[in-house]
Design a protein around this motif. Structure first.
Motif, PDB file in Angstrom:
ATOM      1  N   VAL A 165       0.833  -1.206   0.000  1.00 38.58           N
ATOM      2  CA  VAL A 165       0.000   0.000   0.000  1.00 38.58           C
ATOM      3  C   VAL A 165       0.870   1.259   0.000  1.00 38.58           C
ATOM      4  N   TYR A 166       0.520   2.191  -0.884  1.00 40.05           N
ATOM      5  CA  TYR A 166       1.118   3.525  -0.868  1.00 40.05           C
ATOM      6  C   TYR A 166      -0.016   4.546  -0.827  1.00 40.05           C
ATOM      7  N   ASN A 167       0.247   5.708  -0.262  1.00 42.03           N
ATOM      8  CA  ASN A 167      -0.783   6.734  -0.224  1.00 42.03           C
ATOM      9  C   ASN A 167      -0.186   8.105   0.063  1.00 42.03           C
ATOM     10  N   ALA A 168      -1.005   9.120  -0.068  1.00 37.95           N
ATOM     11  CA  ALA A 168      -0.559  10.495   0.103  1.00 37.95           C
ATOM     12  C   ALA A 168      -0.977  11.088   1.444  1.00 37.95           C
ATOM     13  N   ARG A 169      -1.571  10.260   2.322  1.00 32.80           N
ATOM     14  CA  ARG A 169      -2.136  10.830   3.551  1.00 32.80           C
ATOM     15  C   ARG A 169      -1.392  10.447   4.822  1.00 32.80           C
ATOM     16  N   ARG A 170      -1.074   9.174   4.996  1.00 35.36           N
ATOM     17  CA  ARG A 170      -0.468   8.771   6.268  1.00 35.36           C
ATOM     18  C   ARG A 170       0.264   7.438   6.143  1.00 35.36           C
ATOM     19  N   SER A 171       1.128   7.205   7.115  1.00 34.36           N
ATOM     20  CA  SER A 171       1.828   5.934   7.208  1.00 34.36           C
ATOM     21  C   SER A 171       0.862   4.865   7.702  1.00 34.36           C
ATOM     22  N   VAL A 172       0.998   3.666   7.168  1.00 37.51           N
ATOM     23  CA  VAL A 172       0.153   2.543   7.595  1.00 37.51           C
ATOM     24  C   VAL A 172       0.981   1.663   8.525  1.00 37.51           C
ATOM     25  N   GLU A 173       0.622   1.696   9.791  1.00 37.10           N
ATOM     26  CA  GLU A 173       1.308   0.894  10.810  1.00 37.10           C
ATOM     27  C   GLU A 173       0.409  -0.189  11.381  1.00 37.10           C
ATOM     28  N   THR A 174      -0.906   0.047  11.385  1.00 40.26           N
ATOM     29  CA  THR A 174      -1.888  -0.885  11.939  1.00 40.26           C
ATOM     30  C   THR A 174      -3.051  -1.009  10.970  1.00 40.26           C
ATOM     31  N   PRO A 175      -3.892  -2.034  11.107  1.00 37.82           N
ATOM     32  CA  PRO A 175      -5.068  -2.150  10.232  1.00 37.82           C
ATOM     33  C   PRO A 175      -5.950  -0.900  10.263  1.00 37.82           C
ATOM     34  N   GLY A 176      -6.037  -0.250  11.433  1.00 37.11           N
ATOM     35  CA  GLY A 176      -6.866   0.946  11.543  1.00 37.11           C
ATOM     36  C   GLY A 176      -6.393   2.090  10.669  1.00 37.11           C
ATOM     37  N   ASP A 177      -5.097   2.111  10.320  1.00 35.02           N
ATOM     38  CA  ASP A 177      -4.572   3.180   9.475  1.00 35.02           C
ATOM     39  C   ASP A 177      -5.084   3.081   8.039  1.00 35.02           C
ATOM     40  N   LEU A 178      -5.571   1.908   7.651  1.00 36.34           N
ATOM     41  CA  LEU A 178      -6.132   1.744   6.306  1.00 36.34           C
ATOM     42  C   LEU A 178      -7.563   2.262   6.209  1.00 36.34           C
ATOM     43  N   ALA A 179      -8.237   2.336   7.333  1.00 35.38           N
ATOM     44  CA  ALA A 179      -9.657   2.695   7.341  1.00 35.38           C
ATOM     45  C   ALA A 179      -9.878   4.072   6.714  1.00 35.38           C
ATOM     46  N   GLY A 180     -10.766   4.130   5.748  1.00 37.06           N
ATOM     47  CA  GLY A 180     -11.139   5.386   5.119  1.00 37.06           C
ATOM     48  C   GLY A 180     -10.277   5.802   3.953  1.00 37.06           C
ATOM     49  N   LEU A 181      -9.124   5.149   3.735  1.00 40.84           N
ATOM     50  CA  LEU A 181      -8.291   5.501   2.588  1.00 40.84           C
ATOM     51  C   LEU A 181      -8.962   5.056   1.290  1.00 40.84           C
ATOM     52  N   LYS A 182      -8.966   5.934   0.313  1.00 42.29           N
ATOM     53  CA  LYS A 182      -9.511   5.596  -1.004  1.00 42.29           C
ATOM     54  C   LYS A 182      -8.348   5.160  -1.888  1.00 42.29           C
ATOM     55  N   LEU A 183      -8.245   3.865  -2.096  1.00 47.38           N
ATOM     56  CA  LEU A 183      -7.102   3.298  -2.803  1.00 47.38           C
ATOM     57  C   LEU A 183      -7.514   2.692  -4.131  1.00 47.38           C
ATOM     58  N   ARG A 184      -6.696   2.923  -5.135  1.00 44.56           N
ATOM     59  CA  ARG A 184      -6.883   2.226  -6.398  1.00 44.56           C
ATOM     60  C   ARG A 184      -6.486   0.768  -6.194  1.00 44.56           C
ATOM     61  N   VAL A 185      -7.423  -0.125  -6.459  1.00 45.37           N
ATOM     62  CA  VAL A 185      -7.217  -1.556  -6.280  1.00 45.37           C
ATOM     63  C   VAL A 185      -7.555  -2.248  -7.591  1.00 45.37           C
ATOM     64  N   LEU A 186      -6.831  -3.296  -7.903  1.00 43.37           N
ATOM     65  CA  LEU A 186      -7.120  -4.048  -9.124  1.00 43.37           C
ATOM     66  C   LEU A 186      -8.594  -4.449  -9.189  1.00 43.37           C
ATOM     67  N   GLN A 187      -9.143  -4.399 -10.405  1.00 43.33           N
ATOM     68  CA  GLN A 187     -10.551  -4.746 -10.589  1.00 43.33           C
ATOM     69  C   GLN A 187     -10.701  -6.269 -10.564  1.00 43.33           C
TER      70      GLN A 187
ATOM     71  N   PRO B 138      -1.635  -8.498  13.066  1.00 45.33           N
ATOM     72  CA  PRO B 138      -2.982  -7.977  13.326  1.00 45.33           C
ATOM     73  C   PRO B 138      -3.838  -7.803  12.073  1.00 45.33           C
ATOM     74  N   PHE B 139      -3.220  -7.803  10.888  1.00 45.02           N
ATOM     75  CA  PHE B 139      -3.970  -7.574   9.658  1.00 45.02           C
ATOM     76  C   PHE B 139      -4.757  -8.814   9.223  1.00 45.02           C
ATOM     77  N   ALA B 140      -4.149  -9.988   9.392  1.00 48.34           N
ATOM     78  CA  ALA B 140      -4.748 -11.214   8.870  1.00 48.34           C
ATOM     79  C   ALA B 140      -6.140 -11.519   9.427  1.00 48.34           C
ATOM     80  N   PRO B 141      -6.416 -11.338  10.739  1.00 41.98           N
ATOM     81  CA  PRO B 141      -7.741 -11.674  11.252  1.00 41.98           C
ATOM     82  C   PRO B 141      -8.888 -10.898  10.590  1.00 41.98           C
ATOM     83  N   ALA B 142      -8.583  -9.726  10.038  1.00 42.63           N
ATOM     84  CA  ALA B 142      -9.643  -8.938   9.392  1.00 42.63           C
ATOM     85  C   ALA B 142     -10.130  -9.572   8.100  1.00 42.63           C
ATOM     86  N   VAL B 143      -9.304 -10.420   7.507  1.00 37.01           N
ATOM     87  CA  VAL B 143      -9.664 -11.009   6.215  1.00 37.01           C
ATOM     88  C   VAL B 143      -9.782 -12.531   6.250  1.00 37.01           C
ATOM     89  N   ARG B 144      -9.367 -13.144   7.356  1.00 40.27           N
ATOM     90  CA  ARG B 144      -9.485 -14.597   7.485  1.00 40.27           C
ATOM     91  C   ARG B 144     -10.448 -14.930   8.621  1.00 40.27           C
TER      92      ARG B 144
END
Length: 357
Positions: free
Chosen positions: A172-194, A318-324
């Motif tokens: 993940v890259y972005n222009a707003r903040r560093s991603v250190e925890t799963p919560g840091d991803l919340a609300g980011l609008k990211l281009r993701v493969l279709q 901590p990231f894996a439990p959110a998706v598994r």
């Protein structure tokens, strides 16, 4: 052009596909005898081969394509001539794959997430946190599961995979903040493969997952349409995204298999010795790409650091439990025999990581 080649190419024409009519004529002009119908010993066949990829000319994709081109030119005494079209000149990965199917393009480099539109089972490779390292992922893809998938792709689409590139993980890259925890991803609008599994995984992590053509990402970041996206370090730098996104986090959410493709009808019409040369040259070019990619990744990280990009290496536990197991369960429900397919892949990943191959 032999009738069989026209029939094979036409078999994958789809209603509404605008390239369908021109593709056969383009294909006819790409291969033929070098000197006409005289029957002279000098009338050796030649091939003009269109090779498409979406990255820039300073990418590891392009360097691999150039190595393949040079090997084929040398080993066929100039008869197999590859013309490379980088930077999506012939269209994005989806369009390029459609062009391969009808013969308008002969070869291309494409990510397997794109190919799930034709072979839904491909999505099993998109499961988040599936592989532990890039070596682990490449080893699995080059093993029995990867061979199964290549056979399935050929059967379903008429396109042959010649092997896998060493791309690694998408971070993940972005222009707003560093991603250190799963919560840091919340609300980011990211281009993701279709891709359904990608979109589901990032959405589960709180991301506003936004599909977008790769060529539009830079300007979308500049204009604030998106906050960032996901790519490996080489792609991030070679596409100059580090100029407009100053945070890069090694999240390793998805491993991205990339494959070298060739139109099967074109491949099968080649003489046996030329096919063998294609196979050998492709294998050597893929090995070269892996070596180059490792060096380029290290260089890209240094370039990011010099450009003031803030890099982070978060604890991924901590990231894996959110998706598994949510994403795996959803995918198992979407695919025929999904549970069995995923179980087979997981078994192979476990077997490979413990070195029991």
């Amino acid at each position: 052009m032999p009738d069989g080649l026209v029939t094979a190419s036409a078999a994958w024409l789809r209603p509404g596909f605008t390239l369908a009519v021109v593709a056969v004529f383009l294909h006819a002009g790409c291969r033929g005898p070098g000197g006409g119908d005289s029957g002279s010993i000098d009338d050796a066949p030649t091939w003009e081969v269109r090779f498409s990829h979406v990255l820039s000319t300073n990418s590891e994709f392009h360097l691999m394509a150039e190595r393949f081109r040079d090997l084929m030119l040398e080993r066929t005494d100039g008869r197999f001539r590859v013309v490379i079209y980088p930077s999506g000149q012939l269209g994005g990965e989806r369009v390029a794959f459609e062009q391969i199917q009808v013969g308008a393009v002969h070869m291309a480099i494409t990510g397997t997430p794109v190919l799930s539109g034709w072979v839904p089972e491909t999505q099993i490779f998109d499961l988040p946190f599936l592989f532990e390292t890039r070596d682990h992922g490449l080893s699995v893809m080059n093993g029995p599961v990867g061979d199964w998938w290549r056979d399935l792709l050929l059967e379903r689409t008429g396109v042959r995979s010649l092997g896998f590139l060493d791309y690694g993980f998408r971070h993940v890259y972005n222009a707003r903040r560093s991603v250190e925890t799963p919560g840091d991803l919340a609300g980011l609008k990211l281009r993701v493969l279709q891709n359904a599994t990608y979109l589901a995984a990032y959405s589960a992590l709180g991301v506003q997952a936004t599909p977008m053509n790769y060529g539009e990402v830079y300007s979308a970041l500049q204009q604030g349409v998106i906050d960032g996206g996901e790519a490996n370090a080489i792609g991030f730098v070679s596409s100059r995204l580090h100029e407009v996104a100053k945070f890069y986090s090694f999240t390793s959410i998805t491993y991205n298999p990339i494959t070298l493709l060739v139109n099967e009808a074109f491949y099968r019409e080649l003489p046996a010795d030329i096919r063998a040369t294609v196979d050998r040259s492709a294998a050597e070019a893929l090995a070269y790409q892996s070596d180059v990619a490792r060096r380029m990744e290290a260089d890209a990280i240094e370039e990011m650091r010099a450009a003031g990009v803030e890099m982070s290496r978060p604890d991924l536990a901590p990231f894996a439990p959110a998706v598994r197991p949510r994403i795996r369960d959803e995918l198992a429900d979407r695919l025929p025999d999904g549970e069995a397919l995923i179980a087979r892949l997981v078994s192979e990943t476990e077997r490979t990581v413990f070195g029991s191959r």
